[in-house]
Design a protein around this motif. Structure first.
Motif, PDB file in Angstrom:
ATOM      1  N   MET A   1       0.845  -1.193   0.000  1.00  0.00           N
ATOM      2  CA  MET A   1       0.000   0.000   0.000  1.00  0.00           C
ATOM      3  C   MET A   1       0.880   1.241   0.000  1.00  0.00           C
ATOM      4  N   SER A   2       0.544   2.182  -0.845  1.00  0.00           N
ATOM      5  CA  SER A   2       1.335   3.403  -0.969  1.00  0.00           C
ATOM      6  C   SER A   2       0.878   4.448   0.046  1.00  0.00           C
ATOM      7  N   ARG A   3       1.804   5.262   0.478  1.00  0.00           N
ATOM      8  CA  ARG A   3       1.476   6.377   1.368  1.00  0.00           C
ATOM      9  C   ARG A   3       2.273   7.594   0.935  1.00  0.00           C
ATOM     10  N   ARG A   4       1.837   8.762   1.390  1.00  0.00           N
ATOM     11  CA  ARG A   4       2.533  10.013   1.089  1.00  0.00           C
ATOM     12  C   ARG A   4       3.528  10.332   2.197  1.00  0.00           C
ATOM     13  N   VAL A   5       4.669  10.823   1.782  1.00  0.00           N
ATOM     14  CA  VAL A   5       5.678  11.309   2.724  1.00  0.00           C
ATOM     15  C   VAL A   5       5.902  12.781   2.398  1.00  0.00           C
ATOM     16  N   HIS A   6       5.789  13.624   3.402  1.00  0.00           N
ATOM     17  CA  HIS A   6       5.977  15.066   3.236  1.00  0.00           C
ATOM     18  C   HIS A   6       7.311  15.452   3.870  1.00  0.00           C
ATOM     19  N   LEU A   7       8.249  15.895   3.050  1.00  0.00           N
ATOM     20  CA  LEU A   7       9.506  16.432   3.561  1.00  0.00           C
ATOM     21  C   LEU A   7       9.271  17.930   3.743  1.00  0.00           C
ATOM     22  N   GLY A  47      -0.032  10.524  10.021  1.00  0.00           N
ATOM     23  CA  GLY A  47      -0.162   9.707  11.218  1.00  0.00           C
ATOM     24  C   GLY A  47       1.154   9.421  11.894  1.00  0.00           C
ATOM     25  N   ALA A  48       2.239  10.055  11.402  1.00  0.00           N
ATOM     26  CA  ALA A  48       3.556   9.899  12.033  1.00  0.00           C
ATOM     27  C   ALA A  48       4.374  11.154  11.728  1.00  0.00           C
ATOM     28  N   VAL A  49       5.109  11.616  12.743  1.00  0.00           N
ATOM     29  CA  VAL A  49       5.924  12.830  12.615  1.00  0.00           C
ATOM     30  C   VAL A  49       7.334  12.510  13.089  1.00  0.00           C
ATOM     31  N   ALA A  61       8.281  20.497  14.535  1.00  0.00           N
ATOM     32  CA  ALA A  61       7.697  19.160  14.686  1.00  0.00           C
ATOM     33  C   ALA A  61       6.817  19.083  15.930  1.00  0.00           C
ATOM     34  N   ASP A  62       7.220  19.753  17.006  1.00  0.00           N
ATOM     35  CA  ASP A  62       6.401  19.754  18.220  1.00  0.00           C
ATOM     36  C   ASP A  62       5.055  20.441  17.983  1.00  0.00           C
ATOM     37  N   ILE A  63       5.059  21.531  17.219  1.00  0.00           N
ATOM     38  CA  ILE A  63       3.798  22.211  16.878  1.00  0.00           C
ATOM     39  C   ILE A  63       2.893  21.245  16.126  1.00  0.00           C
ATOM     40  N   LEU A  64       3.449  20.550  15.148  1.00  0.00           N
ATOM     41  CA  LEU A  64       2.681  19.594  14.350  1.00  0.00           C
ATOM     42  C   LEU A  64       2.223  18.405  15.203  1.00  0.00           C
ATOM     43  N   GLY A  65       3.142  17.845  15.981  1.00  0.00           N
ATOM     44  CA  GLY A  65       2.805  16.696  16.814  1.00  0.00           C
ATOM     45  C   GLY A  65       1.719  17.002  17.832  1.00  0.00           C
ATOM     46  N   MET A  66       1.802  18.180  18.462  1.00  0.00           N
ATOM     47  CA  MET A  66       0.765  18.556  19.440  1.00  0.00           C
ATOM     48  C   MET A  66      -0.586  18.705  18.753  1.00  0.00           C
ATOM     49  N   HIS A  67      -0.594  19.308  17.578  1.00  0.00           N
ATOM     50  CA  HIS A  67      -1.841  19.504  16.836  1.00  0.00           C
ATOM     51  C   HIS A  67      -2.486  18.162  16.477  1.00  0.00           C
ATOM     52  N   LEU A  68      -1.685  17.185  16.111  1.00  0.00           N
ATOM     53  CA  LEU A  68      -2.182  15.877  15.686  1.00  0.00           C
ATOM     54  C   LEU A  68      -2.229  14.853  16.823  1.00  0.00           C
ATOM     55  N   PRO A 134       4.153   3.699  11.301  1.00  0.00           N
ATOM     56  CA  PRO A 134       3.097   2.745  10.976  1.00  0.00           C
ATOM     57  C   PRO A 134       2.912   2.684   9.457  1.00  0.00           C
ATOM     58  N   PRO A 135       2.632   1.517   8.897  1.00  0.00           N
ATOM     59  CA  PRO A 135       2.640   1.363   7.441  1.00  0.00           C
ATOM     60  C   PRO A 135       1.501   2.035   6.693  1.00  0.00           C
ATOM     61  N   ALA A 136       0.371   2.276   7.313  1.00  0.00           N
ATOM     62  CA  ALA A 136      -0.793   2.748   6.561  1.00  0.00           C
ATOM     63  C   ALA A 136      -1.087   4.238   6.738  1.00  0.00           C
TER      64      ALA A 136
END
Length: 195
Positions: A1-7, A47-49, A61-68, A134-136
C-alpha cells in the motif's frame, strides 16, 4: 500500500551568530507559519511525525505533533549538512559557500560535510524513519533545505544540483515536497508550507 511522505523544511529562525546554528530557535514568523500550515488539507492523512534533532526543526515538529496528538520521533541523521567547521556565516558568504557545496558534491569545502556524504546520510535516515512509522499512514519529516534538496535530487535520480533548492534558497525556508512510499516517486516539487 502506498502512502505520502511530506519532507518539510523549518521556516524562519532567530539568527544569532553567538549561538551554534543547530541551536537556533524558530522566529515568531516561523512559529506563525508553522501554525498556519496546520489548516492545510494535505495534513489530513499524517499519522507519524519525525524530525531532525536540531532545535528549529524540533520546534516545528512539536507544533505539528501537538496539533495531531502524535509523538515526534527524532533522528539525528535528518540534520542539515554539517557546517560546524565554519560556524555562522553572513548571508553573502553563506550563499557563496552553499553554491560551492552543491557544485562540488564530493568535496569537503572549507571543512563542511560533503554534499555526497550528507545525501547518503539523509537517504538512510529517511529509510529508517519510514521503517519505524506505521505502514498505513502518511508521514511528515521535518528537516532542512540543504538536505531536503539532496533528498529530492536522489528521488528524481538526478545529479546533486542547487537548481533543485527550495524557493528562497538559504532565506526563510518553510517549504515542502511530497513523495510516495515505497516507490519514491515525487508527487510534488517544492511548495510553501501554507500552500
Amino acid at each position: 500500500m502506498s502512502r505520502r511522505v511530506h519532507l518539510i523544511t523549518h521556516p524562519e529562525v532567530l539568527i544569532d551568530p553567538a549561538v551554534p546554528v543547530p541551536d537556533w530557535a524558530l522566529s515568531p514568523r516561523g512559529i506563525e507559519r508553522s501554525r498556519a500550515m496546520l489548516a492545510r488539507p494535505w495534513m489530513a492523512g499524517i499519522g507519524a511525525v519525525f524530525s531532525s534533532a536540531e532545535r528549529k526543526a524540533r520546534e516545528m515538529a512539536d507544533i505539528l505533533g501537538m496539533h495531531l496528538s502524535l509523538p515526534v520521533g527524532i533522528d539525528p541523521g535528518l540534520g542539515e549538512n554539517d557546517r560546524t567547521a565554519t560556524g555562522y556565516l553572513p548571508k553573502a558568504a553563506f550563499e557563496a559557500m552553499a553554491d560551492t557545496f552543491f557544485a562540488n558534491p564530493d568535496e569537503r569545502v572549507n571543512g563542511w560535510e560533503s554534499a555526497t556524504m550528507a545525501q547518503g546520510r539523509m537517504v538512510a535516515a529517511v529509510a529508517r524513519v519510514l521503517r519505524a512509522a506505521p505502514p498505513a499512514v502518511d508521514v511528515a519529516i521535518i528537516a532542512h533545505g540543504g538536505v531536503g534538496t539532496l533528498l529530492l535530487c536522489h528521488l528524481r535520480g538526478i545529479a546533486i544540483s542547487r537548481a533543485m533548492d527550495q524557493p528562497g534558497g538559504g532565506g526563510g525556508g518553510g517549504n515542502r515536497f511530497a513523495f510516495s512510499d515505497p516507490d519514491g516517486v515525487t508527487l510534488s516539487g517544492w511548495q510553501p508550507i501554507e500552500a
